[in-house]
Design a protein around this motif. Sequence first.
Motif, PDB file in Angstrom:
ATOM      1  N   TYR A   1      48.531 -16.999  17.983  1.00 29.07           N
ATOM      2  CA  TYR A   1      47.800 -16.541  19.204  1.00 29.07           C
ATOM      3  C   TYR A   1      48.194 -16.775  20.539  1.00 29.07           C
ATOM      4  CZ  TYR A   1      44.012 -15.185  15.309  1.00 29.07           C
ATOM      5  OH  TYR A   1      43.846 -14.523  14.335  1.00 29.07           O
ATOM      6  N   ASP A   2      49.225 -18.490  20.193  1.00 29.87           N
ATOM      7  CA  ASP A   2      48.752 -19.235  21.560  1.00 29.87           C
ATOM      8  C   ASP A   2      50.389 -17.990  22.722  1.00 29.87           C
ATOM      9  OD1 ASP A   2      47.065 -21.193  21.365  1.00 29.87           O
ATOM     10  OD2 ASP A   2      49.139 -22.193  20.310  1.00 29.87           O
ATOM     11  N   LYS A   3      50.850 -17.290  21.294  1.00 31.96           N
ATOM     12  CA  LYS A   3      51.874 -16.357  22.822  1.00 31.96           C
ATOM     13  C   LYS A   3      51.343 -15.311  22.858  1.00 31.96           C
ATOM     14  CE  LYS A   3      56.667 -17.960  21.111  1.00 31.96           C
ATOM     15  NZ  LYS A   3      56.956 -18.672  19.264  1.00 31.96           N
ATOM     16  N   MET A   4      50.546 -14.874  21.965  1.00 32.65           N
ATOM     17  CA  MET A   4      49.819 -13.554  21.979  1.00 32.65           C
ATOM     18  C   MET A   4      48.984 -12.999  23.704  1.00 32.65           C
ATOM     19  SD  MET A   4      48.196 -12.290  18.285  1.00 32.65           S
ATOM     20  CE  MET A   4      49.450 -12.160  16.836  1.00 32.65           C
ATOM     21  N   LEU A   5      48.319 -14.634  23.655  1.00 32.17           N
ATOM     22  CA  LEU A   5      46.815 -14.342  24.872  1.00 32.17           C
ATOM     23  C   LEU A   5      48.290 -15.473  25.786  1.00 32.17           C
ATOM     24  CD1 LEU A   5      44.588 -15.541  22.159  1.00 32.17           C
ATOM     25  CD2 LEU A   5      44.460 -13.651  23.772  1.00 32.17           C
ATOM     26  N   ASP A   6      49.119 -15.622  25.936  1.00 29.17           N
ATOM     27  CA  ASP A   6      49.796 -16.246  27.119  1.00 29.17           C
ATOM     28  C   ASP A   6      49.363 -15.523  28.515  1.00 29.17           C
ATOM     29  OD1 ASP A   6      51.071 -16.956  29.173  1.00 29.17           O
ATOM     30  OD2 ASP A   6      53.031 -17.454  27.692  1.00 29.17           O
ATOM     31  N   PRO A   7      48.826 -15.769  29.207  1.00 31.04           N
ATOM     32  CA  PRO A   7      48.604 -15.186  31.123  1.00 31.04           C
ATOM     33  C   PRO A   7      49.822 -14.852  32.087  1.00 31.04           C
ATOM     34  CG  PRO A   7      47.080 -16.950  30.211  1.00 31.04           C
ATOM     35  CD  PRO A   7      48.007 -17.427  29.180  1.00 31.04           C
TER      36      PRO A   7
END
Length: 583
Positions: free
Chosen positions: A453-459
């Motif tokens: 998730y952290d990588k997917m949602l990295d702005p």
Amino acid sequence: SAMKTRVLTAFPNLPQNSFEIQLEAITNNLNFEYKTPTVIRIYNQFKKQNLFGDLKSEVEVAQKIAATECQDNVIQKVEAIEKGFLTIQLNNQFIEDEINSILTNGLKFPLEKKQKVVVDFSSPNIAKEMHVGHLRSTILGESLCRILEFQGQEVVRVNHIGDWGTQFGMLINHLLEEYPDYQTNKPALKELEDLYKEAKKKFDSNEEFKVKSQQFVVKLQALDPVCIDAWKMICELSRQEYNKIYQRLNVKITEYGESYYNPILPEIVKECEAKGIVELDQGAKIIRVKGEKVPLMIVKKDGGYNYDTTDMAAAKTRILDWKCDRLLYLTDVGQWNHFKLVFEGAKLMGWHQPPNTSMEHMGFGLVLGPDGKKFKTRSGDTVKLIDLLDEAKERALKQIQLRVQENQQGKEFSTGTALSPEEFETAAERMGIAAIKYYDLKQNRISDYNFDYDKMLDPKGNTAVYLMYSYVRMLSILRKSGIQDFEVFKADHKFKITHQHERHLAAQLLRFVDVLQSVTDQLAINWLCDYIYDICVKIAEAYNQYRILNDEHTQTRLLLCEAVKMVLLQCFYLVGIEPIEKI
Ligand code: ARG
């Protein structure tokens, strides 16, 4: 072809039809848009025939082509770089015309020949868990269909669900034992998953249950009404469950499950036998495929049909009855061998009609947990797809709240518009779903990837979040311009290049058609993702290069923004991102 003319002008003796110019995009150079290695090929091919006079290397040949005067309205300049490569700078006028044509006519794909294409994707199995592998197939498949449809192909979206086979014996048996009144008192969805596990447990441990289940298989195949009824109920419950996922992901697909082919399986087997390609192997009927150790098995020892039989029937139906030109199958790479056998089997039967029918397996890697291990919940259970979507949404919500806070503190420039609570909700849903989809699509499909998730949602990364923010920012500029009606504005003004970086961004927009072509040729949706990301990176660069509002060149830059918006919107649709308008 302008490039080909140039080569032929430099070397009139070259046989015209002996070469094509191969173009590669250069996306990180402000001066040149394309390069070509073609000279190297031509040089090696024709040097013996003395077509190049006293030029002694591909580099000299390239230099001569670069120096050749040639008036056309596509190419501005050609330069020879190292090793015989040529770089090409497009004509400003050409770029302007193309952008203006996008602005007035919208984005078009010049399709050479319309094909009918089956995309076999998603395809979960009834009463078994729909797992992350099916999620991947669903995401890739939906996007592929959208791209093919945009190109103008006729697409048949097929859900080849596993709704037939021996597992239904134990399922029906168990259902009738546990829920004899299932018609009035339907088991809840949650119990359906357990139905499979419990039935399997009984099947493996209880001999009596096993025998009875096998009898149910025979009865089901004989279309016994009680069995058919129970079977329908089981399918319906599963269907409700995966339709929820399809709805959340905005997926359209039509069910032609395994059972759809059931009536024709006996004929298919007969047909194969008549063709003389079937062998008997310890009571089973098999088809051997050259070079493959494992054969296709079209009838099992016990006389039953299986996955192979159904896929042979499906291939024939799709090619001969539906008259499709291209069959695409999306499953994980583990089924590569199965499809190879089916494709070869169909060829042995002469069903494919070369050169037109193409059968391709679009295999993909596994989805692993963030730790690179098998994807499981903390308690070791398989992860529910709905839970994944919910968590992505929740995290997206936090992400958006953070962004709003930063805006208020003036870190990012403020868009001056606030979201209502419902808009927050919608935005979070869109961003969460988009983040999952895009992270999947941008991978090289053959590789495994970690669900993180952290990588997917990295702005700040190559993520849907970055793209969506970039789009919001572009919209806010267009809004701030004060122009009420862009249709009128577009009609009254023409795009004209006034800055080198405008050229650079515009040239990137013009690659749209080529990118889509290679995406469907090579079945590599990740190239489309890279393309979109590249546009957004270039927009960010543009903001640093020049002012858009309150500048003498505002009009032309707004037109370019409008073109960017059109391309982004179209691309977003193709990769399944529903954009957010403001934050
Ligand atoms: N139901 C299969 C699975 O879950 C996928 C079916 C793929 N399509 C096909 N025509 N075999 O593995």
